[in-house]
Enzyme design. Structure first.
Site, PDB file in Angstrom:
ATOM      1  N   SER A   1       0.835  -1.208   0.000  1.00  0.00           N
ATOM      2  CA  SER A   1       0.000   0.000   0.000  1.00  0.00           C
ATOM      3  C   SER A   1       0.868   1.256   0.000  1.00  0.00           C
ATOM      4  CB  SER A   1      -0.944   0.004   1.199  1.00  0.00           C
ATOM      5  OG  SER A   1      -0.221   0.214   2.392  1.00  0.00           O
TER       6      SER A   1
ATOM      7  N   ASP B   1       6.580   3.008   6.509  1.00  0.00           N
ATOM      8  CA  ASP B   1       6.433   2.301   5.231  1.00  0.00           C
ATOM      9  C   ASP B   1       6.563   3.266   4.057  1.00  0.00           C
ATOM     10  OD1 ASP B   1       5.886   0.231   6.931  1.00  0.00           O
ATOM     11  OD2 ASP B   1       4.123  -0.479   5.838  1.00  0.00           O
TER      12      ASP B   1
END
Lengths: 369, 369
Positions: free
Chosen positions: B147, B205
């Protein structure tokens, strides 16, 4: 000789939590097992001292008159129970023909017997003739306190035979325990035996052999827990040979290599021992509940991981943990690790499959027939 | 529109050390992978915005004129990059027909795209017509940053198309990286995408997706390591499904239940991350040696035990560790655990058996064709 015959027994031990961490100042918990060592002492008129150790196939006897020549002129060193009379150990080694450096079970057992025998009877003028026979349910070299149970039995029987401690038996009984003062003396003599066999033992093994139950060991101080629950422990001997010395050195190396990583693990082990002690205490004041067992199992799992972090695991132990976990049982190594024995906690009412080939072990204490 | 077409790509990530501990203020190390997500943006004259996501079988388009009606009157909330414009998210949910509470990959991907698209072009008067196609080497829901790589690609391509950031390509090149200022802006927009998809992400991330290499994350502060060695990591997806939320809560429960046991374990994990960072730094200043790999392997083993202590292991992960260890390889779970993926460190020159069905993953950084 103050008694004609007596049989004493002392239990083996397992470390519940704190192995290795205890070497670095952390707390450990040791439990006594219902695997015992038994000793029969018989007064004789043969002018001989005989020792029979069927478990290790050792049957020896010596003339009392010859042994008398080994008794030190001064008893000062013998009475100093804080250390061994090194000169007597050396003389005994020469007498029996044990080369310096030999550490085999048979040599150590003979040396420990003769040392304790001479220590106890040295002050009584003449060494008595007697026969001592010892047999044990404990495997040797498995970290289950077979040597300490042996030393405790020797100390108890020989102190009793010498009249140094009275028999605890009353008329109505055929089994009894000694009082605290006698136990302390037994423990001190047993510790001398352990020193001969192990060099520099912590003293926890002979304390468990003497007092039974569960002991807390912390920075050299040994404290029996006042009330302890009965735990059912499945004991498995992986029979993987290992050197305690090498394993202890390996942990030390890891600490030196990664101090910031390993020191917190030792702190965590310390907290495991404390939490375990607290849980055991709650199990005796309240009744044991499934929640108490949940905690004990979780502590076992966590400590087993920590012991693996310290590098004292072994694939055979991992395998054992996996096999028992598949049956809902929680296991950890006990003692030095790198093989050796593992303990598996069994809940009340749980009976493992016969295929597991198990032995049920209960906490118990020294007693006398 | 400032460009007719561009292709951007961003890497996935794996946590090397510090998962779970990072939630409790400890340091974590995240590495970028050579598994990437690719995005192609094409300017069109169709008055339509199209998004093609072949990996999850989503192909959608909307009229620009309809989308224009969703643009907030005030851009104040959109410019506040510290949080989402909740009202815009609500309007987009209604517009696309995503029920409140729906968290499926397809819905989240569409929502993140439309949010970033409107955020970036809201100030330019008219929303442009364009087609965005995304494909990825990263599995979704495996904790490998699929994602975030998606959000980084969206932010980079749309910021570039809007002219907010210039193309980094010079005449001679067909691949280039942006400069620091542009990367920081890309990262901030990508973080908005991550917020839409994950609710309350750490930001690590999207930082790895943007900066590549290895990042240190500590108490909300993200620091790229200045020089990093290339590591060969075998990545295995156990495909055991799990809930990150449940696993994080489980660790918190264990901490509350046994604070004195678990807190030192988190300290030890912190020290593992520090030692790993130091070792990686030594591997770039000197040449990597077998001793460096010895340390990296030992850290992996210790951390895997710690993660098991935290209760985020899984039999499939234990099995993987055992199987790889039998081939001399050291593994640990990466990310949330309880299944998911594991990393196995491969030494230079080691090529595992084909039967292991592996993927070789290398640390790499974002680049642009």
């Amino acid at each position: 000789m103050h008694i004609k015959e007596c049989i004493v027994s002392a239990p083996g031990k397992a470390i519940l939590h704190g192995e290795h961490a205890v070497v670095h100042g952390k707390m450990a918990l040791a439990v006594s097992l219902n695997l015992r060592t038994y000793l029969q002492l018989q007064a004789t008129f043969t002018s001989k001292v005989c020792i029979n150790l069927p478990n290790i196939n050792a049957f020896l006897s010596w003339d009392v008159t010859v042994l008398n020549q080994l008794v030190p002129d001064s008893e000062a060193d013998l009475r100093n129970m804080d250390e061994l009379d090194i000169e007597l150990v050396r003389r005994l080694r020469d007498f029996v023909g044990i080369p310096n450096g030999a550490l085999d079970t048979r040599s150590m057992a003979i040396l420990a017997f003769l040392y304790i025998y001479i220590s106890i009877f040295a002050g009584s003028g003449e060494l008595p003739s007697l026969t001592v026979s010892v047999w044990s349910e404990l495997p040797t070299g498995a970290g289950l306190g077979s040597s300490s149970a042996y030393s405790v039995c020797l100390a108890a029987a020989l102190l009793s035979a010498s009249g140094t401690i009275p028999s605890p038996l009353s008329d109505q009984e055929n089994t009894a325990r000694w009082g605290v003062a006698e136990m302390e003396l037994i423990n001190r003599f047993a510790f001398q035996g352990e020193r001969i066999i192990h060099g520099n033992p912590s003293g926890v093994d002979n304390a468990v052999g003497t007092w039974g139950g569960i002991l807390r060991y912390h920075s050299g101080k040994i404290t029996p827990l006042s009330r302890v629950p009965m735990l059912r422990i499945l004991l498995t001997n992986t029979k993987v040979p290992r050197s305690t010395k090498v394993l202890v050195a390996g942990v030390k190396d890891k600490m030196n290599k990664f101090p910031s990583i390993i020191n917190p693990v030792l702190d965590s082990v310390d907290a495991i021992s404390c939490t375990c002690e607290q849980t055991l205490s709650e199990m005796t004041s309240d009744s044991p509940t499934p929640e108490h067992y949940d905690i004990l199992e979780e502590l076992i799992d966590i400590n087993q991981h920590h012991l693996n972090v310290m590098g004292v695991g072994h694939p055979a132990l991992d395998n054992l943990c996996r096999v028992t976990l598949a049956r809902g049982l929680h296991s950890k190594l006990t003692g030095a690790g790198g093989g050796g024995c593992a303990i598996t906690l069994l809940r009340p009412g749980f009976y493992p499959l016969a295929s597991l080939t198990v032995r049920f072990l209960f906490i118990s204490a020294i007693f006398l027939w």
